[in-house]
Write a protein that holds these residues in place. Structure first.
Motif, PDB file in Angstrom:
ATOM      1  N   LYS A 166      11.702  11.607   6.490  1.00 26.98           N
ATOM      2  CA  LYS A 166      11.600  12.917   7.133  1.00 26.98           C
ATOM      3  C   LYS A 166      11.340  12.806   8.631  1.00 26.98           C
ATOM      4  N   THR A 167      10.670  11.745   9.044  1.00 29.06           N
ATOM      5  CA  THR A 167      10.317  11.609  10.468  1.00 29.06           C
ATOM      6  C   THR A 167      11.551  11.478  11.351  1.00 29.06           C
ATOM      7  N   PHE A 168      12.710  11.134  10.758  1.00 31.36           N
ATOM      8  CA  PHE A 168      13.916  10.972  11.569  1.00 31.36           C
ATOM      9  C   PHE A 168      14.615  12.297  11.828  1.00 31.36           C
ATOM     10  N   GLY A 169      14.175  13.360  11.134  1.00 29.54           N
ATOM     11  CA  GLY A 169      14.775  14.671  11.358  1.00 29.54           C
ATOM     12  C   GLY A 169      16.230  14.705  10.915  1.00 29.54           C
ATOM     13  N   LYS A 170      17.032  15.452  11.677  1.00 29.00           N
ATOM     14  CA  LYS A 170      18.430  15.645  11.295  1.00 29.00           C
ATOM     15  C   LYS A 170      19.382  14.690  12.016  1.00 29.00           C
ATOM     16  N   MET A 171      18.839  13.824  12.857  1.00 30.84           N
ATOM     17  CA  MET A 171      19.685  12.891  13.612  1.00 30.84           C
ATOM     18  C   MET A 171      20.094  11.738  12.694  1.00 30.84           C
TER      19      MET A 171
ATOM     20  N   ARG B  76      11.040  -2.319  -4.401  1.00 30.47           N
ATOM     21  CA  ARG B  76      10.377  -1.389  -5.313  1.00 30.47           C
ATOM     22  C   ARG B  76      11.139  -0.076  -5.402  1.00 30.47           C
ATOM     23  N   ARG B  77      10.999   0.587  -6.523  1.00 27.82           N
ATOM     24  CA  ARG B  77      11.791   1.792  -6.778  1.00 27.82           C
ATOM     25  C   ARG B  77      11.426   2.930  -5.831  1.00 27.82           C
ATOM     26  N   ASP B  78      10.170   2.947  -5.310  1.00 30.53           N
ATOM     27  CA  ASP B  78       9.784   4.008  -4.391  1.00 30.53           C
ATOM     28  C   ASP B  78      10.695   4.024  -3.173  1.00 30.53           C
ATOM     29  N   LEU B  79      10.941   2.807  -2.627  1.00 30.62           N
ATOM     30  CA  LEU B  79      11.768   2.702  -1.438  1.00 30.62           C
ATOM     31  C   LEU B  79      13.189   3.152  -1.733  1.00 30.62           C
ATOM     32  N   TYR B  80      13.757   2.636  -2.819  1.00 28.81           N
ATOM     33  CA  TYR B  80      15.169   2.911  -3.073  1.00 28.81           C
ATOM     34  C   TYR B  80      15.395   4.301  -3.648  1.00 28.81           C
ATOM     35  N   GLY B  81      14.353   4.864  -4.266  1.00 31.47           N
ATOM     36  CA  GLY B  81      14.460   6.262  -4.674  1.00 31.47           C
ATOM     37  C   GLY B  81      14.606   7.154  -3.460  1.00 31.47           C
ATOM     38  N   SER B  82      13.888   6.808  -2.387  1.00 33.80           N
ATOM     39  CA  SER B  82      13.970   7.594  -1.158  1.00 33.80           C
ATOM     40  C   SER B  82      15.274   7.331  -0.420  1.00 33.80           C
ATOM     41  N   LEU B  83      15.683   6.059  -0.364  1.00 33.53           N
ATOM     42  CA  LEU B  83      16.900   5.725   0.367  1.00 33.53           C
ATOM     43  C   LEU B  83      18.144   6.245  -0.331  1.00 33.53           C
ATOM     44  N   HIS B  84      18.047   6.406  -1.649  1.00 33.91           N
ATOM     45  CA  HIS B  84      19.217   6.854  -2.399  1.00 33.91           C
ATOM     46  C   HIS B  84      19.681   8.228  -1.933  1.00 33.91           C
ATOM     47  N   ARG B  85      18.737   8.987  -1.372  1.00 26.74           N
ATOM     48  CA  ARG B  85      19.095  10.326  -0.911  1.00 26.74           C
ATOM     49  C   ARG B  85      20.000  10.284   0.313  1.00 26.74           C
ATOM     50  N   ILE B  86      19.975   9.146   1.016  1.00 30.42           N
ATOM     51  CA  ILE B  86      20.773   9.096   2.245  1.00 30.42           C
ATOM     52  C   ILE B  86      21.727   7.898   2.264  1.00 30.42           C
TER      53      ILE B  86
ATOM     54  N   GLN C 151       0.805  -1.222   0.000  1.00 30.24           N
ATOM     55  CA  GLN C 151       0.000   0.000   0.000  1.00 30.24           C
ATOM     56  C   GLN C 151       0.841   1.277   0.000  1.00 30.24           C
ATOM     57  N   MET C 152       2.134   1.131   0.299  1.00 28.34           N
ATOM     58  CA  MET C 152       2.976   2.315   0.459  1.00 28.34           C
ATOM     59  C   MET C 152       3.434   2.855  -0.900  1.00 28.34           C
ATOM     60  N   GLU C 153       3.412   4.185  -1.018  1.00 29.01           N
ATOM     61  CA  GLU C 153       3.816   4.870  -2.244  1.00 29.01           C
ATOM     62  C   GLU C 153       5.082   5.685  -1.971  1.00 29.01           C
ATOM     63  N   ASP C 154       5.557   6.385  -3.000  1.00 27.63           N
ATOM     64  CA  ASP C 154       6.757   7.199  -2.850  1.00 27.63           C
ATOM     65  C   ASP C 154       6.588   8.232  -1.739  1.00 27.63           C
ATOM     66  N   TYR C 155       5.366   8.759  -1.630  1.00 26.21           N
ATOM     67  CA  TYR C 155       5.088   9.751  -0.580  1.00 26.21           C
ATOM     68  C   TYR C 155       5.377   9.174   0.800  1.00 26.21           C
ATOM     69  N   HIS C 156       4.979   7.925   1.013  1.00 31.89           N
ATOM     70  CA  HIS C 156       5.137   7.324   2.339  1.00 31.89           C
ATOM     71  C   HIS C 156       6.592   7.106   2.686  1.00 31.89           C
ATOM     72  N   TYR C 157       7.385   6.637   1.684  1.00 28.78           N
ATOM     73  CA  TYR C 157       8.802   6.428   1.966  1.00 28.78           C
ATOM     74  C   TYR C 157       9.503   7.756   2.224  1.00 28.78           C
TER      75      TYR C 157
END
Length: 921
Positions: A820-825, A866-876, A809-815
């Motif tokens: 973002k929920t982790f903040g700057k830590m 799925r690419r949604d997850l790794y698209g988001s993780l790629h940023r970090i 059910q999770m989309e790119d928005y959710h990942y």
């Protein structure tokens, strides 16, 4: 083997030459296409088996291929009736699934009609359930094949272990017995250790010529003894007993020069067979004819029950060639299943003799209102006669106006209903012992006005004297007690009344009098002493008479508290009291009336829809019933509750009230006195949600999604309340949280809750999925890691299926939101990633599901990479980290080129994995 390459499958527009890269034109039924594809795939393996000299497997595959080719031709012929076509399709799919398993190919999952499920159009939980069902069916078939080789019927044992009821099929082939008159052949099951019958009789009327009186039933004397359960399997001994009752003269040796009384039922003999081995499965041959030796009564005054026990105790019987020939077979399932699965044995003409008592599971819709009446024994004074009387008891049913109820007495299965039943006559016996049982089936609306009447008459061997004999005494018992409950089960010592024969025939003469000696004592009269007591126009006799009764009714209860609820409309002032008292009723009595009890609860809720007066009490009563069924003692009633929800539940507004009461309990979790009830409710949460969802579905069908927004909001608020309760640190909520975490929130993994919640959230669901992700995802990760590979929820795959359903059910928005929920830590992000990678490695690197559950394995991998997850993780993350995840997650054959898969199959799975993904529900 060259002919394999040239094999052509008809019809002409579909050619399958079994060459690896040819394509079948999809111009046929899906099943025909599947058969054709399967034959092509199997033929390649068949050739390889021949090459490597696996001869046994080679022959097995050949037989399966020939079967599929033959069945395919039958389906394509278009000449089969619909019912035969349906059965043939089941055989085809079962053969394909079995063949795939023994050849180590993929497990195919199907819907109820046998069609292959499309993973893109099927929910994750539904796919998981389909895999479980398919795997179980194949395992049963493998056990069956193994048992045939080992000459052990393992599959049979598995079938009986899986079903709560079974039946004994009996085919009476012949009665070899010199009787000389018409006779009744009464067959039943008997417990020799308890010395009691456990089933109804199967009655065959036998003529003096040595054939059935109903000649149309010759060679078709079949019966099935149903409703047997696990307790009967555990009986140390079970006997199949046949009693032969002669119907004619008082004594056979009487000559015919005098005018003799005819139609008298006299004892003749018994035949007994120990069927314990058949019941336990040690003997199973439906074609074997068993000879049951016949033992005549020593004198015609011998009680049949006594002769039965003597034969059981004796090592052998001097039968002189006389006896019965029967075939016997134990069948799994209730009567509906048996008729469906064994039509060659049991059809509509087969007599059904039920167990005297309830089956272990009473399905909704199984309406029954049977009262078993057993004539036990009596003691009759000889009066003015020089010898003891030849007492005949006549059983009938009358209403309070003295009108006889016609055709409500059943002497045995396979025979017509009668209005009067006459007992066996024991010649000049002062204390006869009958142990004869009949079934009384009265319309429910007539029970409260009806009573059993027993009349006693001396029978003479000479017809002229017999005609002058009148009824000399009477006994009776009402079927309904003063408090509205039915007659208690067990023995009843009835009062024997004497009066003029005409007065005894008038119901008003005796109905106001006590019927049992217990009632007589309650009214202050003595029950002992030689002097007879006068009560009105009747006199209490010194004679005695005992009966026993057993009520098997799904409509009439013997419990006052349960009766109060079932008849709640008759006195609504006591409704609150009745609802509270229900939770004190014995569980065994509640489950017998499960459908009526649930109907009553929801009727109370529906008929008071504008008021909240009874909502909490009804909710508590519902939780009590769900808790009962969760108990190990009654867990076999789970299918009954499921069937009720799917087919019989009809309360369209129940969802609003159930949701409101549950939320009220959760919101007040910290208040004194609420914790215990909330804990019980949380343990019952799975079924509460099933009722809520089913109620809403029924409402939508009637009102076309009216109030959808309100429903969605109520669910959202309920989940928020549960979340707040789980976040609470107060002492009052500790026990509740333990119950929730063990039974439900983790057992959202028990499939239903996740599937139901997600299915119920139609329309925009982004926010709902976000809440689930925020509150559960990291908890799930840590829990999976801590549970270990031996945990039931991990080994069974339940937890992983539920986790996959959420990820789906999770989309790119959710990942993106998750990151973002982790903040700057940055340390929090690293911890989360480590937890995630460890979970992936544990669950994906070492498959949770069996190797042939390819669809489920691919499904979980697809949504994890799925690419949604790794698209988001790629940023970090560094690319090397992502590459490591891919190495862990993707099946090796996609990159390494496993030789057992064709290039086409590898390409298909590449496309399946890497295509864009959207939620599919």
């Amino acid at each position: 083997m060259d002919y394999i390459n040239h094999f052509t499958i008809l019809p002409k527009f579909v050619f399958a030459n079994f060459r690896q890269h040819e394509t079948v034109i999809p111009s046929e039924l899906p099943l025909i296409q599947e058969v054709t594809t399967t034959l092509r795939e199997w033929s390649i393996i068949w050739r390889q088996l021949y090459v490597v000299s696996k001869i046994h497997m080679f022959h097995s595959v050949r037989h399966m291929i020939y079967d599929l080719i033959e069945w395919r031709s039958q389906i394509l012929s278009g000449t089969l009736p619909q019912d035969e076509l349906k059965e043939l399709k089941k055989k085809v799919t079962a053969k394909i699934d079995y063949g795939n398993r023994i050849l180590d190919l993929d497990l195919v999952v199907r819907d109820e009609d046998g069609n292959i499920l499309d993973p893109e159009q099927t929910s994750t939980i539904s796919l998981f359930r389909a895999h479980e069902i398919a795997s179980k069916q194949v395992e049963e078939r493998l056990l069956e094949e193994k048992s045939q080789k080992q000459n052990i019927d393992i599959n049979r044992q598995a079938k009986f272990a899986a079903t709560p009821s079974f039946a004994l099929f009996v085919n009476l082939k012949n009665v070899v017995c010199k009787i000389g008159e018409d006779a009744e052949v009464l067959m039943s099951l008997y417990d020799p250790l308890e010395s009691k019958f456990i089933s109804e009789n199967y009655l065959v009327r036998w003529s003096s010529s040595g054939l059935p009186k109903d000649i149309d039933r010759l060679h078709n004397l079949r019966a099935v003894f149903t409703d047997l359960g696990s307790k009967d399997l555990k009986r140390e001994k079970i006997s199949f007993v046949c009693q032969i009752v002669r119907v004619g003269r008082m004594e056979l040796r009487d000559n015919n020069t005098r005018k003799l009384t005819s139609g008298l039922r006299r004892p003749f003999g018994v035949a007994v067979m120990d069927v314990t081995d058949i019941i336990n499965g040690k003997v199973d041959d439906e074609d074997k004819q068993h000879f049951i030796p016949f033992q005549p009564v020593a004198g015609e005054n011998d009680f049949l029950q006594t002769v039965i026990n003597k034969v059981i105790a004796a090592k052998e019987v001097n039968h002189k060639g006389q006896g019965l020939w029967v075939t016997l077979k134990l069948l799994p399932g209730d009567i509906h299943q048996i008729r469906k699965e064994f039509p060659h044995l049991v059809d509509r003409s087969t007599a059904v003799a039920r167990k005297m008592g309830f089956p272990e599971i009473i399905m909704p819709g199984d309406v029954r209102n049977d009262i078993y009446v057993t004539l036990v024994q009596g003691d009759f004074d000889k009066g003015s006669k020089t010898t003891a009387k030849n007492v005949e008891v006549t059983v009938s049913v009358y209403d309070e106006d003295g009108k006889r109820l016609e055709n409500v007495i059943f002497p045995g299965a396979g025979d017509d209903a009668i209005s009067e039943y006459k007992s066996v006559i024991y010649y000049q016996v002062k204390q006869p012992r009958w142990f004869e049982t009949v079934k009384v089936a009265i319309p429910i609306e007539d029970v409260n006005r009806s009573h059993l009447r027993f009349t006693f008459r001396h029978r003479s061997s000479q017809d002229s004297k017999d005609k002058s004999e009148k009824i000399f005494a009477l006994a009776f018992v009402k079927l309904m007690r003063y408090d509205g409950t039915t007659l208690r089960d067990g023995e009843h010592d009835l009062i024997v009344y004497k009066a003029e024969a005409k007065k005894l025939e008038d119901a008003s003469t005796y109905l106001s009098l006590p019927s049992t000696k217990i009632e007589l004592e309650e009214k202050g009269h003595a029950t002992t002493g030689k002097s007879m007591q006068n009560l009105g126009s009747c006199t209490i006799s010194k004679d005695s008479f005992q009966i026993s009764t057993l009520v098997c009714s799904t409509k009439l209860t013997q419990n006052v508290d349960l009766l109060g609820l079932l008849k709640w409309r008759s006195n609504t002032n006591l409704l609150q009291q009745n609802l509270r008292q229900l939770m004190k009723v014995d569980g065994g009595e509640v489950v017998k009336f499960l459908q009526d009890t649930l109907d009553a609860l929801f009727n109370i809720m529906m008929e008071n829809s504008e008021s909240e007066t009874f909502d909490t009490l009804v909710f508590d009563a519902l939780v009590f019933i769900i808790g009962l069924i969760a108990d190990r003692k009654f867990q076999h009633f789970n299918p009954v509750l499921e069937t009720y929800i799917k087919k019989h539940f009809s309360a369209t507004l129940a969802y609003t009230k159930l949701t409101k009461v549950l939320r009220n309990y959760v919101d007040n979790a910290e208040k004194p006195g609420v914790t215990d009830q909330l804990f019980k409710a949380m343990k019952a949460l799975e079924y509460i949600f099933k009722f809520i969802v089913r109620s809403r579905i029924l409402f939508n069908q009637l009102y076309e999604n009216k109030g959808e927004a309100d429903f969605m909001e109520s669910l959202l608020q309920l989940f928020k309340s549960i979340n707040e309760m789980m976040s609470s640190v107060s002492d009052q909520t500790v026990m509740v949280k333990v119950g929730v975490s063990k039974k439900n929130v983790l057992a959202l993994s028990n499939n239903y809750a996740v599937d139901t919640i997600i299915l119920s959230l139609q329309g925009p669901t982004q926010r709902h999925v976000q809440i689930i992700m925020e509150k559960l995802l990291r908890t799930v990760n840590r829990t999976v890691i801590s549970m270990g590979r031996d945990s039931e929820l991990i080994v069974s795959g339940n937890f992983v299926a539920s986790m996959t359903a959420i990820l789906r059910q999770m989309e790119d928005y959710h990942y993106a939101h998750l990151i973002k929920t982790f903040g700057k830590m940055r340390s929090d992000v690293v911890d989360f990633l480590m937890e995630t990678f460890i979970m992936f490695k544990n669950l994906i690197g070492k498959n949770v599901y069996p190797f042939d559950w390819v669809i489920m394995n691919m499904m979980q991998n697809k949504f994890i990479i799925r690419r949604d997850l790794y698209g988001s993780l790629h940023r970090i993350c560094y690319p090397t980290v992502l590459a490591e995840i891919l190495k862990i997650s993707l099946p090796p054959f996609i990159f390494l080129g496993a030789p057992s898969f064709s290039e086409e199959l590898r390409q298909h799975w590449k496309e399946f994995y890497l295509q864009p993904i959207g939620p599919t529900y």
